[in-house]
Design an enzyme around this catalytic site. Structure first.
Site, PDB file in Angstrom:
ATOM      1  N   HIS A  33       0.833  -1.211   0.000  1.00 48.61           N
ATOM      2  CA  HIS A  33       0.000   0.000   0.000  1.00 48.61           C
ATOM      3  C   HIS A  33       0.868   1.262   0.000  1.00 48.61           C
ATOM      4  O   HIS A  33       1.263   1.747   1.062  1.00 48.61           O
ATOM      5  CB  HIS A  33      -0.897  -0.001   1.241  1.00 48.61           C
ATOM      6  CG  HIS A  33      -1.807  -1.187   1.317  1.00 48.61           C
ATOM      7  ND1 HIS A  33      -1.372  -2.434   1.721  1.00 48.61           N
ATOM      8  CD2 HIS A  33      -3.128  -1.315   1.047  1.00 48.61           C
ATOM      9  CE1 HIS A  33      -2.400  -3.274   1.677  1.00 48.61           C
ATOM     10  NE2 HIS A  33      -3.467  -2.631   1.285  1.00 48.61           N
ATOM     11  N   HIS A 264      -4.050   3.358  -3.374  1.00 47.19           N
ATOM     12  CA  HIS A 264      -4.250   2.847  -2.010  1.00 47.19           C
ATOM     13  C   HIS A 264      -3.466   1.557  -1.766  1.00 47.19           C
ATOM     14  O   HIS A 264      -2.734   1.449  -0.800  1.00 47.19           O
ATOM     15  CB  HIS A 264      -5.739   2.593  -1.733  1.00 47.19           C
ATOM     16  CG  HIS A 264      -5.960   1.677  -0.575  1.00 47.19           C
ATOM     17  ND1 HIS A 264      -6.072   2.128   0.718  1.00 47.19           N
ATOM     18  CD2 HIS A 264      -6.017   0.318  -0.492  1.00 47.19           C
ATOM     19  CE1 HIS A 264      -6.210   1.097   1.536  1.00 47.19           C
ATOM     20  NE2 HIS A 264      -6.185  -0.015   0.833  1.00 47.19           N
ATOM     21  N   GLU A 411     -17.238  -2.772  25.196  1.00 47.23           N
ATOM     22  CA  GLU A 411     -16.449  -3.995  25.339  1.00 47.23           C
ATOM     23  C   GLU A 411     -15.260  -4.030  24.385  1.00 47.23           C
ATOM     24  O   GLU A 411     -14.173  -4.484  24.733  1.00 47.23           O
ATOM     25  CB  GLU A 411     -17.327  -5.237  25.097  1.00 47.23           C
ATOM     26  CG  GLU A 411     -18.450  -5.438  26.110  1.00 47.23           C
ATOM     27  CD  GLU A 411     -19.695  -4.615  25.792  1.00 47.23           C
ATOM     28  OE1 GLU A 411     -19.740  -3.954  24.725  1.00 47.23           O
ATOM     29  OE2 GLU A 411     -20.636  -4.627  26.614  1.00 47.23           O
ATOM     30  N   HIS A 473     -28.172 -13.941  26.225  1.00 46.45           N
ATOM     31  CA  HIS A 473     -27.069 -13.806  27.171  1.00 46.45           C
ATOM     32  C   HIS A 473     -26.368 -15.135  27.456  1.00 46.45           C
ATOM     33  O   HIS A 473     -25.375 -15.148  28.181  1.00 46.45           O
ATOM     34  CB  HIS A 473     -27.589 -13.232  28.491  1.00 46.45           C
ATOM     35  CG  HIS A 473     -27.897 -11.758  28.431  1.00 46.45           C
ATOM     36  ND1 HIS A 473     -28.659 -11.202  27.423  1.00 46.45           N
ATOM     37  CD2 HIS A 473     -27.538 -10.729  29.242  1.00 46.45           C
ATOM     38  CE1 HIS A 473     -28.765  -9.888  27.632  1.00 46.45           C
ATOM     39  NE2 HIS A 473     -28.081  -9.582  28.721  1.00 46.45           N
TER      40      HIS A 473
HETATM   41  C1  TPP Z   1     -11.437  -4.133  10.035  1.00 46.47           C
HETATM   42  C2  TPP Z   1     -10.919  -3.984   8.654  1.00 46.47           C
HETATM   43  N1  TPP Z   1     -11.776  -3.952   7.633  1.00 46.47           N
HETATM   44  C3  TPP Z   1     -11.342  -3.878   6.372  1.00 46.47           C
HETATM   45  C4  TPP Z   1     -10.010  -3.826   6.100  1.00 46.47           C
HETATM   46  C5  TPP Z   1      -9.514  -3.799   4.674  1.00 46.47           C
HETATM   47  N2  TPP Z   1      -9.004  -2.443   4.368  1.00 46.47           N
HETATM   48  C6  TPP Z   1      -7.701  -2.164   4.443  1.00 46.47           C
HETATM   49  S1  TPP Z   1      -7.377  -0.554   4.110  1.00 46.47           S
HETATM   50  C7  TPP Z   1      -9.012  -0.236   3.821  1.00 46.47           C
HETATM   51  C8  TPP Z   1      -9.452   1.150   3.431  1.00 46.47           C
HETATM   52  C9  TPP Z   1      -8.943   2.122   4.419  1.00 46.47           C
HETATM   53  O1  TPP Z   1      -9.165   3.424   4.004  1.00 46.47           O
HETATM   54  P1  TPP Z   1      -8.278   4.558   4.642  1.00 46.47           P
HETATM   55  O2  TPP Z   1      -8.143   4.315   6.080  1.00 46.47           O
HETATM   56  O3  TPP Z   1      -8.864   5.835   4.212  1.00 46.47           O
HETATM   57  O4  TPP Z   1      -6.858   4.311   4.012  1.00 46.47           O
HETATM   58  P2  TPP Z   1      -6.254   5.000   2.681  1.00 46.47           P
HETATM   59  O5  TPP Z   1      -6.963   4.388   1.510  1.00 46.47           O
HETATM   60  O6  TPP Z   1      -6.512   6.444   2.802  1.00 46.47           O
HETATM   61  O7  TPP Z   1      -4.830   4.601   2.725  1.00 46.47           O
HETATM   62  C10 TPP Z   1      -9.777  -1.374   3.996  1.00 46.47           C
HETATM   63  C11 TPP Z   1     -11.234  -1.413   3.809  1.00 46.47           C
HETATM   64  C12 TPP Z   1      -9.123  -3.854   7.203  1.00 46.47           C
HETATM   65  N3  TPP Z   1      -7.815  -3.828   7.056  1.00 46.47           N
HETATM   66  N4  TPP Z   1      -9.609  -3.909   8.463  1.00 46.47           N
END
Ligand code: TPP
Ligand code: MG
Length: 666
Positions: A33, A264, A411, A473
């Site tokens: 990334h 990204h 939690e 629960h």
């Molecule tokens: C809990 C979770 N859901 C989904 C993902 C997959 N994922 C990785 S980065 C991303 C998008 C994140 O967007 P942003 O924080 O704006 O990062 P940018 O594209 O700006 O680098 C997703 C959906 C993940 N790593 N963790």
């Protein structure tokens, strides 16, 4: 002290070094990334160059600033910075091998894989919430040891994703309520996520959201060093937690792809990399850093080393030095073993009939009196989880000298914050909720296990035995699902003695977190013969009936009592039934094959647990019996539920007879 350093170096070049290392490593891996590290390079450079105090030669220096890359997909930002700072375990070969087998440069930053990685991130939202625990631990340590020994900040880089995740709401709310003044979050406001622009999926006013939770909020151009520096200085001066919205361009520097979701999570490609080199005026070959830039980064490390040495000198002269070192050291296992053993002897003599949640509170009186840096808490169920021992005092925004945290009904953040407290150092920590709500904690529990952070989850109301609150629960599949998690000790004690033993295991564990599954309903003391050995640490053991046996009844928690009654019924018929108590499957699996074979025996077996059978193959073979649950519970008094779902002494005895009969016929 922790003050701002004047700028000497060329921060544009320092930031472009991060950009170049990122795009080249992602290209070499053909995976990763580049967008977030390139977009955040200016913010990170100003933060490190002018503010951060860390010493790469002593990455575990207790008073270092904590840096958390919550947007864990941007791991190359961390690796590039560590390389530039001169961490000895992050040479160019590590960057060239980004994301490859055996390299320290894992896809997402992993705690323990490389020095200086404060926590594992990647599951979005975990980093910022773990950081809340770190910032809380910092305040609590500061209250105990003063500014002389505790004077650091927790800095977090969070993306749109971290702030969209639900856990961020809990974390922001808790941090604002507690007024965690040393927590500073940078929001990478690039308005891009994977699918495209953020307006596809959110209209949130993040600044107002943080303000509503009591934070100090600023907004800056994330590519303007002076503005960033001024915002950080203001954030540090404010006595609230701070959020700095940094307007950035994702993939900044890449002339054609920057600003688009295409940067990204994919390599820029050779052509765009060449164009970026030209645009940034960065003529150097991949992974080559000119001396001037390297020196500028190494100055940051030198400044940190000096600050660390100054701190070391202060600590040596501090009257609290010994106490500080003890808090940072592993718990005194010998002292705890002695205290728990004496307490167990008393329990076996007194034989109280108490719920194991109550027994847990009784054990905590011993644990917390013996381990002075124990910190407890609950997600608004203190009176039900029995997590607060008598001497504990609440932690508040006005007074961090307490040792009990009211996490509120949060939690998920409770679990993440416990990770942060443990990672920060200085405390052993536990927190409670109902076992069925382990699912609300699970992503953070998974990180406890993955990182090897020895926190303790006190999870009460562990079966249909909770009765009238009903199936919402009543855990049925929860225990099996937690046993499925690697490196998690799931302990379901049968009585007060096993509960004390479970606490001894949990409170002294090095690298394995623990879930205690505790009953709401009263249970008799079954261990009437005192043994100094921690039998729960064996995982399972023969509680009743040595010698030859016709059948082995194996049960956990509240069902051990029922198995004992079943053994009485069988004995009346001349059938010799051994009863095995099996409080911790993970510990049993780690015993020698001989021990395991002796406990399981060669006679037919019946497993008993008011939960699903999945996971019981550790004890049972095909054809062995199981008395438990096959679906959800129901709302009714507990005793009636046990009868309704046929988890009774009679049912166990009947199953035992069937197994014996099958074996005789075969
Ligand atoms: C809990 C979770 N859901 C989904 C993902 C997959 N994922 C990785 S980065 C991303 C998008 C994140 O967007 P942003 O924080 O704006 O990062 P940018 O594209 O700006 O680098 C997703 C959906 C993940 N790593 N963790
Ligand atoms: Mg984004």
């Amino acid at each position: 002290m922790n003050v701002q350093t004047p700028v000497k170096a060329d921060e544009t070049l320092m930031a472009n070094a991060i950009r170049a290392l990122t795009m080249d490593a992602v290209q070499a891996a053909n995976s990763g990334h580049p967008g977030a590290p390139m977009g955040l390079a200016d913010v990170a450079t100003v933060l490190f160059n002018r503010f951060i105090r860390i010493d790469p030669s002593r990455p575990d220096w207790p008073d270092r600033d904590r840096f958390v890359m919550s947007a864990g997909h941007g791991s190359m930002l961390v690796y590039a910075i560590h390389h530039l700072l001169g961490y000895t375990d992050m040479d160019a070969a590590q960057l060239r091998n980004f994301r490859q087998m055996g390299a320290r440069t894992a896809g997402h930053p992993e705690y323990g894989h490389a020095a200086g990685i404060e926590t594992t991130t990647g599951p979005l939202g975990q980093g910022i919430s773990t950081a809340v625990g770190m910032a809380l631990a910092e305040r609590m340590m500061q209250a105990r040891f003063g500014d002389d020994l505790v004077d650091h900040y927790t800095y977090v880089l969070a993306g749109d994703g971290c702030l969209m995740e639900g856990i961020s709401h809990e974390a922001i709310d808790l941090a604002g309520h507690l007024g965690l003044s040393r927590l500073i979050v940078f929001w990478d406001d690039n308005r891009i996520t994977i699918d495209g622009p953020t307006d596809l999926s959110t209209s949130m006013n993040q600044k107002q959201r943080f303000e509503a939770a009591g934070w100090h909020v600023q907004a800056v151009d994330g590519h303007a060093p002076e503005a960033i520096a001024a915002a950080i200085a203001a954030a540090r001066a404010d006595d609230r937690p701070s959020m700095i919205a940094c307007r950035t361009v994702i993939g900044k520097g890449a002339p054609n792809m920057g600003g688009s979701h295409k940067v990204h999570g994919a390599p820029l490609g050779a052509e765009e990399i060449a164009a970026t080199r030209a645009a940034l005026d960065w003529p150097h070959a991949p992974f080559v850093i000119p001396d001037g830039v390297r020196n500028a980064w190494e100055d940051v490390a030198k400044r940190g080393a000096k600050t660390r040495k100054d701190w070391q000198a202060r600590k040596e002269h501090s009257p609290k030095a010994a106490e500080f070192d003890a808090a940072m050291a592993p718990p005194n296992a010998e002292a705890l073993h002695a205290a728990i053993t004496a307490y167990k002897a008393q329990l076996s003599a007194d034989a109280p009939k108490v719920a194991t949640r109550k027994a847990s509170e009784m054990a905590l009186e011993v644990v917390n009196a013996t381990l002075p840096n124990s910190v407890g808490g609950s997600a608004d169920l203190t009176g039900s989880n029995n997590t607060r021992s008598s001497a504990m005092r609440p932690v508040t925004a006005q007074d961090f000298s307490g040792d009990y945290i009211h996490y509120g009904i949060r939690e998920h953040t409770m679990a993440a914050a416990m990770n942060g407290i443990a990672l920060h150092g200085g405390f052993r920590t536990y927190g409670g909720t109902f076992l069925a709500f382990a699912d609300y904690c699970r992503p953070a529990m998974r990180l406890s296990a993955l990182m090897g952070v020895p926190v303790t989850y006190v999870m009460t109301h562990d079966s249909i035995g909770l009765g009238e609150d009903g199936p919402t629960h009543q855990p049925v599949e929860t225990i099996a699902s937690l046993r499925a998690m690697p490196n998690m000790n799931v302990i379901r004690p049968a009585d007060a003695v096993e509960t004390a033993e479970a606490w001894e295991m949990a409170a002294t564990s090095d690298t394995t977190p623990t879930v205690l599954c505790l009953s709401r309903q009263g249970l008799p003391t079954l261990r009437r013969n005192h043994s100094a050995e921690n039998m729960t640490a064996r995982g399972a053991y023969v509680l009743r009936g040595g010698g030859a046996r016709d059948v082995t009844l194996i049960a956990t928690g509240s069902e051990v009592e029922i198995a004992m009654e079943a053994a009485d019924l069988l004995e009346a018929d001349g059938i010799k039934a051994a009863v095995v108590s099996a409080p911790c499957f993970e510990a049993f699996a780690a015993q020698s094959p001989d021990y395991r074979a002796a406990v399981r025996g060669s006679a037919p077996r019946v497993g008993v647990e008011a939960a699903i059978r999945q996971g019981w193959e550790l004890f049972l073979e095909r054809g062995d019996g199981f008395v438990g649950m096959t679906g959800f519970g129901a709302s009714a008094p507990a005793e009636e539920l046990y009868r309704h779902f046929n988890i009774t002494a009679e049912a166990i005895a009947a199953s035992a007879r069937r197994q014996i009969e099958k074996r005789t016929k075969a």
